[in-house]
Design a protein around this motif. Structure first.
Motif, mmCIF file in Angstrom:
data_model
loop_
_atom_site.group_PDB
_atom_site.id
_atom_site.type_symbol
_atom_site.label_atom_id
_atom_site.label_comp_id
_atom_site.label_asym_id
_atom_site.label_seq_id
_atom_site.Cartn_x
_atom_site.Cartn_y
_atom_site.Cartn_z
ATOM 1 N N UNK A 90 43.726 35.937 34.847
ATOM 2 C CA UNK A 90 44.857 36.558 35.526
ATOM 3 C C UNK A 90 44.548 36.706 37.005
ATOM 4 N N UNK A 91 45.583 36.746 37.815
ATOM 5 C CA UNK A 91 45.423 36.919 39.252
ATOM 6 C C UNK A 91 45.210 38.388 39.589
ATOM 7 N N UNK A 92 46.259 39.175 39.483
ATOM 8 C CA UNK A 92 46.160 40.616 39.738
ATOM 9 C C UNK A 92 46.250 41.321 38.385
ATOM 10 N N UNK A 104 45.037 51.201 44.410
ATOM 11 C CA UNK A 104 43.958 50.421 43.789
ATOM 12 C C UNK A 104 44.537 49.130 43.223
ATOM 13 N N UNK A 105 43.969 47.993 43.642
ATOM 14 C CA UNK A 105 44.388 46.685 43.157
ATOM 15 C C UNK A 105 43.157 45.930 42.659
ATOM 16 N N UNK A 106 43.238 45.431 41.431
ATOM 17 C CA UNK A 106 42.112 44.681 40.864
ATOM 18 C C UNK A 106 42.496 43.213 40.739
ATOM 19 N N UNK A 107 41.700 42.351 41.346
ATOM 20 C CA UNK A 107 41.925 40.909 41.308
ATOM 21 C C UNK A 107 41.027 40.295 40.249
ATOM 22 N N UNK A 108 41.631 39.523 39.339
ATOM 23 C CA UNK A 108 40.854 38.837 38.327
ATOM 24 C C UNK A 108 40.449 37.449 38.764
ATOM 25 N N UNK A 109 41.327 36.798 39.517
ATOM 26 C CA UNK A 109 41.069 35.433 39.984
ATOM 27 C C UNK A 109 41.866 35.192 41.251
ATOM 28 N N UNK A 110 41.257 34.503 42.199
ATOM 29 C CA UNK A 110 41.951 34.124 43.428
ATOM 30 C C UNK A 110 42.582 32.761 43.200
ATOM 31 N N UNK A 111 43.895 32.741 43.094
ATOM 32 C CA UNK A 111 44.620 31.513 42.846
ATOM 33 C C UNK A 111 45.990 31.558 43.478
#
Length: 371
Positions: A90-92, A104-111
């Protein structure tokens, strides 16, 4: 030598390091003043005299050692472009607010599409909260889309500056009046890799974001995929990613501005639930002038007796993630002014807790002061 010679011809003794620990131990026993021995000489001697190992076994052992030692620059992937694990992430993955004013923002993948998801999430958070700062959690995040990293960083930059150069492309931010200008803290760890590292670096370079956590993986490189006979691809870093005007990212990873080290198993538990009280933490006792305070099983702090303001300040310095509140003296009638049921849950995640403290401190400093 079959696949081995095709892959590692001329790489030297490094290729024999199937187990990094064993390799370092062997090198430690050697005379450090001498250069490493010739690869072919060592390999042929091992092949001729080592019992119980075939040439195929030695080939695989050497390949594993080479990949292990060069993990930040060379890796096996299932196909060209982005590997399947990265493309499915996932992205965010999370957005929330802490302490009523820290987004608070959690990034799973930069895409591709990450910038849009960040902008949308922040719009929702600001609609219902007066934000004091933003935490961007890039722990365990990866990706190989450097254009997406540049687009996400551009959200936070108001002026035109160089952002990223990834060989096949380069980017600059656009001058804008609606840039996100809240104080920004970025969380990273040893598994922050690839484009996620580049995003952290460019945010620090272009908008003075503070990076907290541990040194990143050092995998922010421009890779090229080469097909192998077994159907996999060997991804080799052919060039480094450059950030702004500061130069190429180091293969050693990004060093945080504030180092916060956590045991890997604890970090995963806190990552899943920042309010989680681990067994070790639950047994800790902090002494305030000889009076113990213990953490209970509800993520709240039970006070054994009255805490002074000086005690609170000392506790905040020693345990930055704790959300303790000052307990004022009881009224003349003897009733306590603090209701235990109204206490907030405690953030036990040390990295997140330190970031919250940092942004709240910045918020206090920025507040206008009355004469």
């Amino acid at each position: 030598m079959k696949f081995l010679r095709q892959l590692i011809c001329g790489t030297g003794f490094l290729a024999l390091l199937a187990c990094p620990a064993m390799g370092r131990a062997a090198m430690g026993r050697a005379d450090v003043t001498n250069p490493p021995p010739d690869f072919r000489e060592v390999y042929d001697l091992i092949r001729s005299h080592l019992a119980g190992e075939t040439e195929a076994d030695l080939d695989q052992t050497a390949v594993k050692g080479l990949l292990s030692e060069l993990h930040s620059k060379v890796s096996l992937v299932s196909g060209t472009g982005q590997d399947s694990a990265a493309s499915e992430g996932s992205l965010l993955s999370k957005s929330a607010t802490y302490d009523g004013g820290i987004g608070f923002l959690r990034v799973g993948r930069v895409g591709d599409g990450l910038a849009g998801q960040i902008a949308s999430a922040l719009k929702q958070l600001t609609a219902s909260n007066q934000l004091k700062g933003i935490i961007l959690d890039l722990r365990f995040a990866d990706g190989h889309d450097y254009a997406a990293a540049a687009a996400a960083a551009d959200l936070f930059v108001s002026r035109e500056v160089p952002l990223l150069d990834w060989g096949s492309g380069s980017s600059r931010s656009k001058a804008k009046s609606d840039a996100i200008t809240f104080p920004l803290a970025v969380l990273v760890n040893h598994q922050t890799a690839g484009a996620a590292e580049a995003l952290a670096a460019v945010l620090r370079d272009s908008c003075q974001a503070m990076i907290l956590g541990t040194t990143t993986a050092g995998e922010a490189t421009i890779g090229r995929d080469f097909p192998l006979k077994n159907g996999q691809y060997l991804r080799i870093a052919t060039a480094a990613v450059k950030v702004g005007d500061t130069g190429a990212l180091s293969a050693g990873g990004i060093t945080p501005d504030i180092q916060v080290s956590v045991k890997p198993e604890d970090e995963k538990a806190y990552f899943a639930d920042p309010f989680k009280e681990l067994p070790v933490a639950a047994n800790l006792i902090a002494a305030f002038g000889g009076t113990p305070i213990t953490a209970n099983g509800t993520n709240r702090t039970s006070r054994a007796s009255h805490i002074t303001e000086a005690d609170l300040i000392r506790e905040r310095k020693e345990r930055p993630g704790m959300e303790l509140e000052y307990d004022p003296p009881a009224s003349k009638s003897g009733s306590a002014s603090l209701d235990q049921d109204d206490e907030k849950p405690v953030i036990h995640d040390p990295v997140l807790g330190r970031a919250l403290d940092l942004l709240k401190a910045i918020s206090v400093i920025r507040q206008p002061r009355t004469p």
